[in-house]
Design an enzyme around this catalytic site. Structure first.
Site, short mmCIF file in Angstrom:
data_model
loop_
_atom_site.label_atom_id
_atom_site.label_comp_id
_atom_site.label_asym_id
_atom_site.label_seq_id
_atom_site.Cartn_x
_atom_site.Cartn_y
_atom_site.Cartn_z
N HIS A 410 -2.25 16.21 7.02
CA HIS A 410 -1.97 16.15 8.46
C HIS A 410 -1.30 14.83 8.85
O HIS A 410 -0.84 14.68 10.00
CB HIS A 410 -3.28 16.32 9.24
CG HIS A 410 -3.09 16.95 10.59
ND1 HIS A 410 -1.86 17.26 11.11
CD2 HIS A 410 -4.00 17.31 11.55
CE1 HIS A 410 -2.00 17.80 12.30
NE2 HIS A 410 -3.29 17.84 12.60
N ASP A 414 2.47 18.62 10.81
CA ASP A 414 1.77 19.03 12.02
C ASP A 414 1.24 20.45 11.87
O ASP A 414 1.70 21.22 11.02
CB ASP A 414 2.71 18.96 13.23
CG ASP A 414 3.14 17.53 13.54
OD1 ASP A 414 2.35 16.61 13.24
OD2 ASP A 414 4.26 17.34 14.07
#
Length: 439
Positions: A410, A414
């Site tokens: 992450h 995204d």
């Protein structure tokens, strides 16, 4: 009188020379320098003869040399095993000191973080020294073993021994007639003893309560890498379900023709590799990696495929997937899987991947969250295919369903990009014609 005096002087000089030679030789022997003595005595004999004849005594002209090894000895060092590998562990010596060895014959095996490498002899000869024991770590460039060069005689042919003739059976000896003696009277029957009562005491095992087994090097490295991945990446997993009906029907329809033409079976993994390649091209961030403060975008799609091997799980890489067909991918998967099962993967077969696919479904896994294979940024998890209720056009039907899991970093990927990537794989595999049309 002058002749006698000159003779006495010559005798004294010769005695002096002999005394110096004896002292020098004794000094050499005391220093255990046998090679020096041989060099000293053999190469200097003519010089001493001239020295005695010329009555020229000068100890400063005597030189001592020490020889440590034969010119025929070859020291083999630990070879380079890849840019990122600096050491390995000796797992087995196939040759011991005193054994003969031929050119290219395996002498030992070294286990690295990724693969096991066989070390072959560069010359024929005899093993004279081993510099490490089994289980010890060795560093690239260090001495590994020493060979005394020499021709190795061919192994003599051993003729099979001729079968020995079976001995002739001897003529049977007639049994003697029983002596005519009166039969003894039968002994009186004794009463059976009363059985002892069974003990009610239970015995407990005195064996060890545990067994310790040293982790292999590849297992240690795998554990370290997975822990580093958890500590470094901000891992998150997204899921989706995949209707395998269309792909299974395509496989059923064309598997025989595919195998006949290409010589390999049509498996599901090649379809997942192709679908992942299409999705990676559309979402290049999933094919990227993090190096310090930089995001590195990889122009080629190199997909690691997890394979179960005798030493544990390995992830050989299929390179340039964007340029490979279904058949090319199946052939490469077959080649790499065979090498993995035989523990024969090379370093080059496991490095340089940009994305990984792990199929836990072959072991029956229904659901799971795979861990990223660093330095990559994402991994796709496949699971078992099961018939499940599925809604199609407002109706509940039974379909073969597989759950897909995408774990991603992450820090650079995204949620929108991860979900879009996984949905693309789902759309391509539920409509396999998209692979042919590259849609």
């Amino acid at each position: 009188m002058r002749s006698a005096t000159k003779l006495i002087k010559n005798v004294n000089i010769n005695r002096c020379v002999q005394s110096n030679v004896v002292r020098s030789t004794s000094r050499l022997i005391n220093n255990n320098s046998i090679n020096t003595v041989r060099q000293f005595t053999s190469s200097s004999s003519s010089s001493f003869t001239s020295l005695f004849n010329n009555n020229n005594v000068n100890n400063t002209n005597i030189k001592y040399q020490r020889f440590y090894s034969s010119a025929n000895d070859v020291v083999i060092k630990v070879p380079s095993m890849g840019d990122s590998i600096s050491e390995g562990t000796i797992v087995a010596w196939t040759k011991n000191v005193g054994d003969s060895v031929r050119v290219d014959e395996v002498v030992c095996s070294i286990e690295t973080d990724k693969v096991t490498i066989d070390i072959n002899a560069p010359v024929s000869g005899t093993i004279v020294e081993l510099f490490a024991k089994e289980g010890e770590n060795v560093t690239v460039g260090n001495d590994l073993y020493k060979i005394a060069k020499g021709e190795v005689a061919a192994a003599p042919k051993v003729e099979a021994p001729k079968a020995a003739e079976a001995p002739k059976a001897a003529a049977p000896t007639p049994a003697p007639k029983a002596a005519e003696t009166p039969k003894a009277a039968p002994a009186p029957k004794s009463e059976a003893p009363t059985p002892a009562p069974k003990s009610t005491t239970t015995t407990t095992s005195t064996g060890p309560s545990e067994t310790r087994v040293k982790m292999t090097r590849i297992r240690q490295r795998t554990a370290q890498r997975l822990k580093d991945s958890q500590n470094t990446a901000a891992m998150l997993t997204t899921f989706n379900e995949l209707d395998m009906s269309a792909l299974m029907n395509m496989r059923k329809t064309y598997k025989d023709e595919f195998e006949k033409k290409h010589g390999v079976k049509f498996g599901f993994m090649s379809a997942f590799v192709k679908a992942s390649t299409i999705a990676l091209k559309e979402q290049p961030i999933v094919n990227a990696s993090v190096e310090e403060n930089d995001i590195v975008y990889h122009n080629n799609v190199n997909i690691n495929v997890a394979v179960s091997a005798p030493r544990g799980l390995v992830v050989p890489v299929i390179r340039n997937c964007e340029n490979l067909s279904f058949a090319d991918i199946e052939k490469e998967i077959g080649r790499l899987s065979g090498l993995a099962r035989n523990d024969a993967l090379a370093i080059e077969d496991s490095i340089g991947g940009t994305f990984t696919i792990s199929n836990g479904g072959v072991f029956g896994s229904m659901f799971g969250t795979p861990i990223i294979n660093p330095p990559q940024s994402a991994i796709l998890g496949m699971h078992a295919i099961k018939d499940r209720p599925y809604v199609v056009n407002g109706q509940v039907v039974v379909r073969p369903i597989m759950y897909l899991a995408l774990t991603y970093d992450h820090r650079i990927i995204d949620g929108r990009e991860a979900v879009t990537f996984l949905k693309k794989i789902k759309d391509v595999l539920e409509n396999p014609e998209r692979i042919l049309l590259e849609l």
